[in-house]
Enzyme design. Structure first.
Site, short mmCIF file in Angstrom:
data_model
loop_
_atom_site.label_atom_id
_atom_site.label_comp_id
_atom_site.label_asym_id
_atom_site.label_seq_id
_atom_site.Cartn_x
_atom_site.Cartn_y
_atom_site.Cartn_z
N GLY A 100 76.76 33.30 16.05
CA GLY A 100 77.99 32.51 16.08
C GLY A 100 79.04 33.03 15.11
N GLU A 103 80.72 35.64 16.98
CA GLU A 103 81.47 34.99 18.07
C GLU A 103 82.76 34.38 17.53
OE1 GLU A 103 77.87 32.81 19.27
OE2 GLU A 103 78.34 33.46 21.31
C1 3H9 Z 1 73.58 31.28 16.95
O1 3H9 Z 1 74.46 31.69 16.24
C2 3H9 Z 1 73.80 30.60 18.28
C3 3H9 Z 1 75.20 30.79 18.81
O2 3H9 Z 1 75.31 31.96 19.55
C4 3H9 Z 1 75.67 29.73 19.76
C5 3H9 Z 1 75.32 28.33 19.60
C6 3H9 Z 1 76.02 27.42 20.57
N1 3H9 Z 1 70.96 29.11 9.86
O3 3H9 Z 1 67.22 36.08 5.71
P1 3H9 Z 1 67.44 35.59 4.33
C7 3H9 Z 1 68.64 30.94 5.69
S1 3H9 Z 1 71.96 31.40 16.47
C8 3H9 Z 1 70.29 28.46 8.91
O4 3H9 Z 1 66.27 35.49 3.44
P2 3H9 Z 1 69.02 37.93 3.76
C9 3H9 Z 1 67.23 31.49 5.68
O5 3H9 Z 1 66.34 30.62 6.34
C10 3H9 Z 1 72.03 32.16 14.87
N2 3H9 Z 1 69.72 29.08 7.85
O6 3H9 Z 1 68.59 36.42 3.58
C11 3H9 Z 1 66.96 31.59 4.19
O7 3H9 Z 1 66.64 30.30 3.76
P3 3H9 Z 1 65.55 30.09 2.60
C12 3H9 Z 1 72.23 33.61 14.97
C13 3H9 Z 1 69.82 30.41 7.80
O8 3H9 Z 1 70.11 38.14 2.81
C14 3H9 Z 1 68.33 31.96 3.61
O9 3H9 Z 1 69.28 31.58 4.62
N3 3H9 Z 1 72.14 34.21 13.68
C15 3H9 Z 1 70.49 31.15 8.77
O10 3H9 Z 1 67.82 38.81 3.72
C16 3H9 Z 1 68.49 33.41 3.30
O11 3H9 Z 1 68.13 34.16 4.45
C17 3H9 Z 1 71.05 34.85 13.23
O12 3H9 Z 1 70.09 35.01 13.92
C18 3H9 Z 1 71.09 30.45 9.85
N4 3H9 Z 1 71.77 31.07 10.82
O13 3H9 Z 1 69.60 38.04 5.24
C19 3H9 Z 1 71.10 35.38 11.83
N5 3H9 Z 1 70.43 32.47 8.46
O14 3H9 Z 1 66.16 30.71 1.39
C20 3H9 Z 1 69.90 34.92 11.05
C21 3H9 Z 1 69.73 32.54 7.31
O15 3H9 Z 1 65.40 28.62 2.55
N6 3H9 Z 1 69.96 35.31 9.68
N7 3H9 Z 1 69.36 31.30 6.92
O16 3H9 Z 1 64.31 30.81 3.06
C22 3H9 Z 1 69.69 36.57 9.25
O17 3H9 Z 1 69.46 37.48 10.01
C23 3H9 Z 1 69.64 36.80 7.76
O18 3H9 Z 1 69.42 35.56 7.16
C24 3H9 Z 1 70.92 37.42 7.14
C25 3H9 Z 1 70.78 37.41 5.61
C26 3H9 Z 1 71.05 38.88 7.63
C27 3H9 Z 1 72.15 36.64 7.52
#
Ligand code: 3H9
Length: 719
Positions: A100, A103
């Site tokens: 998102g 997006e």
């Molecule tokens: C989407 O966007 C759907 C849309 O298309 C449309 C909808 C209608 N939400 O990975 P890290 C938390 S779907 C909530 O260790 P890094 C994670 O759990 C989404 N929480 O850090 C962790 O929490 P904790 C599409 C999130 O620096 C903390 O943040 N997006 C989210 O190694 C740190 O994360 C993705 O798939 C989130 N979206 O990496 C991206 N993201 O500390 C998913 C992270 O409690 N995220 N958290 O364990 C990632 O790939 C990596 O977190 C990122 C940072 C690269 C951003």
């Protein structure tokens, strides 16, 4: 939340604030809606910049909100309002713009990225598709083939690649927000019509049908039953063939199916489980946040066979100096050549210089005197490993961490051979060690929290899914594999074929069935272990008693194949046949089928019809049952640890979340009932005897998986 400021007099600056990744929670979406409205209605504002706080643009929709009722303004109209704005809106992308987040940026009229930023639409890895217009805008912006690649794989691209693809308009090495503000000033007043991606037609693509057919075929093959990649292709097809509004409708329909699917739940569980295992804890009470790792700059690897070579490469690629020790000169030279080749190929793939000079080769164990950490990877022989550990204790500087890469031997026993058992841990890599994602960090009762913290941190640096586990035979992964393999052998005795068992498991989603996997890893490996355990009895004894060993049912099928020299792929024969030794294409082998027939006749076994359901229940429930024993014994801290191990290292399909998550999805009462059923039929098989933890969880109402920890704690406190 989103914060609003006016900068350079006429630029409205909107900053997303939701640490740690500025996910688009209800509050953030509301903040964006409010601040965009404010900027657009302020006559002094000529253009708008959207950025994220703390060096990260936005990690996408807030995944934690997915399980609960949606509140706050929805994403699609919010992004639409930005795209329709009559003032230029510029996205200033630092860190990540994912899902998102990208997006949102695609709804902006311009995108400026920092050179270190990463962009992508990784929704597919969460069982979803980019459903805030991403599946419709990206193909319009960069063309169908490139969009298909990004959306179906979920891969993140660098800013440089994003520029080349046309996703971003400019890349900067300097302050991104300053660059975006400057840019926003320069484009104020320009016509925005050509900048609204949703109004663009999709770039023309010759042979569209052939392209989609080819991609769909490829995706189906690699998806192994996952539904999201297929929905992603369908959504991009809608972008390529339908007007934008209809494409959006298709995107919405496809997302509605995915959003509530069990696969999406499983994949999102995996996302959080992988992060949860980093917050390790030991039964002693030691924890990740109270145990400080020691710095590791220089490491050593002892023994340069297959495992030692892979470990050396993994360490060198992480940036460490490595002393690689092999006592035999010929083996050392061969290893040097192999390691250099692996480093060169890896560097070429990643577009960096090979780290050849980070590795120093030596025949002399004295060379490791000043390293911070040693990983021993010599042959699996306790006497040899003990000797190496004693030598290391004498040679290494005080405080050097001593790690063993054993997959089966007792880490405590090795620790007890050293003067400092607190410095000893297991680091169980999986072959090939520089490729496979999993690392089991095995602690014994005397391993210090600092030693565990150091090994866990090193694993993370190497990009491994590192899981801290207690010491027991087979640790977590291999201990659970044993009943799974044994059930597969028993099924052959009862009438199944390797083809039938493998097909059932591969249709379930495993990358390889049990017998194809056994051929790949070599039948002689298990044979050696069974011999060591005194289970192998050469000869042709027949009847039921020949299949009871050490008081339990035993299948000698694997041993008999080894006696025939059928060790799997390496000998060109195993459970299957291969064109030549080392070949990888498994073909059905008539010899094996007649061998099974003769074996059954010799043992008075009558083949019966076995279906896929029975294969899955017997193999998987036996494995899951062992998982409950492991939780009960405190060897794994929680079900997430087991699931991460199985998904990252044992080919368990990620879209099924791991064995313990799968048990939770199937229903614990059902798993218990089927185990009881098979236990009654096979009373001489102890691993079908339901674990007492499983029984107690069912008795306490089968709580959801995230509550198991509480139940286990309560049960243990009552003991
Ligand atoms: C989407 O966007 C759907 C849309 O298309 C449309 C909808 C209608 N939400 O990975 P890290 C938390 S779907 C909530 O260790 P890094 C994670 O759990 C989404 N929480 O850090 C962790 O929490 P904790 C599409 C999130 O620096 C903390 O943040 N997006 C989210 O190694 C740190 O994360 C993705 O798939 C989130 N979206 O990496 C991206 N993201 O500390 C998913 C992270 O409690 N995220 N958290 O364990 C990632 O790939 C990596 O977190 C990122 C940072 C690269 C951003």
């Amino acid at each position: 939340m989103a914060e609003y400021n006016r900068v350079s007099e006429c630029v409205g600056l909107i900053t997303l604030r939701n640490p740690p990744v500025n996910a688009l929670s209800a509050a953030v979406r509301q903040g964006i809606v409010d601040t965009v409205e404010r900027a657009l209605s302020d006559p002094n504002v000529k253009s708008v910049v959207i950025c994220g706080q703390n060096g990260i643009f936005c990690g996408g929709a807030d995944i934690k909100e997915f399980g609960s009722k949606m509140t706050g303004p929805p994403l699609i109209p919010m992004i639409h309002a930005i795209e329709s704005a009559n003032k230029p809106v510029v996205a200033a992308i630092e860190g990540s713009a994912l899902g998102g987040g990208l997006e949102l940026a695609l709804g902006c009229h311009y995108r400026i990225a920092h050179s270190k930023a990463r962009l992508g639409l990784p929704e597919v890895s969460l069982g979803l598709l980019p459903a805030a217009g991403g599946s419709q805008r990206l193909p319009r912006l960069i063309g169908v083939p490139a969009a298909l690649n990004l959306i179906t794989t979920g891969r993140h691209v660098t800013a440089a690649e994003a520029l080349q693809l046309g996703i971003v308009d400019q890349v900067t090495d300097h302050n991104t927000v300053d660059a975006a503000v400057k840019f926003a000033l320069s484009v104020a007043g320009r016509s925005l019509d050509p900048r609204r991606i949703s109004t663009h037609p999709c770039p023309q693509q010759p042979d569209l049908d052939a392209l989609f057919e080819e991609v769909m075929q490829k995706v189906r093959q690699s998806a192994r039953g996952a539904i999201a990649p297929i929905a992603c292709v369908q959504a991009v097809r809608a972008a390529a063939t339908l007007p934008y509004a209809q494409g959006m409708e298709r995107e919405r329909e496809l997302m509605a199916t995915l959003f509530t699917s069990g696969q999406a739940r499983a994949l999102q569980y995996c996302f959080f489980a992988e992060r949860a295992v980093g917050r390790w804890r030991m039964p002693s009470g030691a924890r990740w946040d109270t145990s400080k790792p020691r710095p590791v700059h220089k490491a050593a690897v002892i023994g340069l066979g297959t495992m030692g070579r892979g470990i050396t490469v993994a360490l060198a690629q992480t940036g460490l100096s490595v002393i690689a020790v092999e006592t035999q000169e010929k083996q050392l030279m061969e290893a040097k050549q192999a390691i250099s080749g692996m480093l060169e190929r890896g560097a070429k793939r990643r577009g960096v210089a090979p780290a050849l000079d980070r590795v120093i080769y030596s025949q002399n164990i004295q060379a490791v005197a000043d390293v911070d950490l040693v990983i021993e990877a010599v042959f699996e022989d306790i006497a040899l490993k003990t000797k190496v550990f004693q030598q290391l204790s004498a040679v290494c500087k005080p405080g050097t961490l001593l790690c063993t890469n054993t997959s089966a031997l007792d880490v405590d026993q090795l620790a007890s051979e050293t003067p400092n058992p607190e410095l000893v841990v297991g680091m169980h890599f999986f072959a090939p060690a520089h490729v496979m994602k999993l690392l089991e960090v095995v602690y014994g009762p005397r391993s210090s929290p600092q030693a565990v913290a150091t090994a866990m941190q090193l694993g993370k640096k190497m990009g491994k899914a590192s899981v801290a586990v207690g010491n027991c035979r087979g640790f977590v992964g291999n201990r659970m594999l044993k009943p799974y393999i044994e059930e597969a052998f028993f099924l052959l005795e009862e009438g199944a074929t390797p083809e039938l068992v493998d097909q059932a498991l591969e249709e379930f989603g495993f990358s390889m069935g049990v017998f194809r996997m056994s051929d790949l890893s070599g039948l002689d490996v298990g044979w050696r272990v069974r011999k060591g355990d005194g289970l192998v009895e050469p000869g042709t004894a027949s009847g039921r008693s020949a299949r009871i060993r050490q008081g339990r049912r035993y299948s000698p099928l694997g041993d008999l194949l080894c006696e025939e020299g059928r060790f799997g792929q390496k000998t060109g024969r195993g459970w299957y046949q291969y064109d030549k030794p080392g070949s990888r294409v498994a073909r059905s082998d008539p010899w094996l089928h007649s061998f099974l027939g003769a074996y059954r006749a010799q043992h008075g076994l009558v083949a019966r019809r076995i279906d896929h359901q029975e294969v899955l229940e017997r193999c998987l429930y036996a494995l899951i049952n062992e998982g409950f024993h492991i939780l009960d014994d405190g060897i794994a801290a929680g079900p997430e640890d087991i699931d991460v191990i199985y998904v990252s290292g044992y080919g368990w399909p990620r879209h099924r979340g791991g064995p313990m998550f799968y048990a939770n999805m199937v229903g614990l009462a059902k798993v218990l009932e089927r185990l009881e059923h098979y236990q009654q039929l096979h009373p001489e098989v102890p691993h079908l005897q339901p674990s007492s933890l499983l029984r107690r969880l069912v008795a306490s109402g089968s709580p959801p998986i995230h509550k198991w920890g509480e139940v286990i704690k309560k049960l243990h406190s009552q003991l």
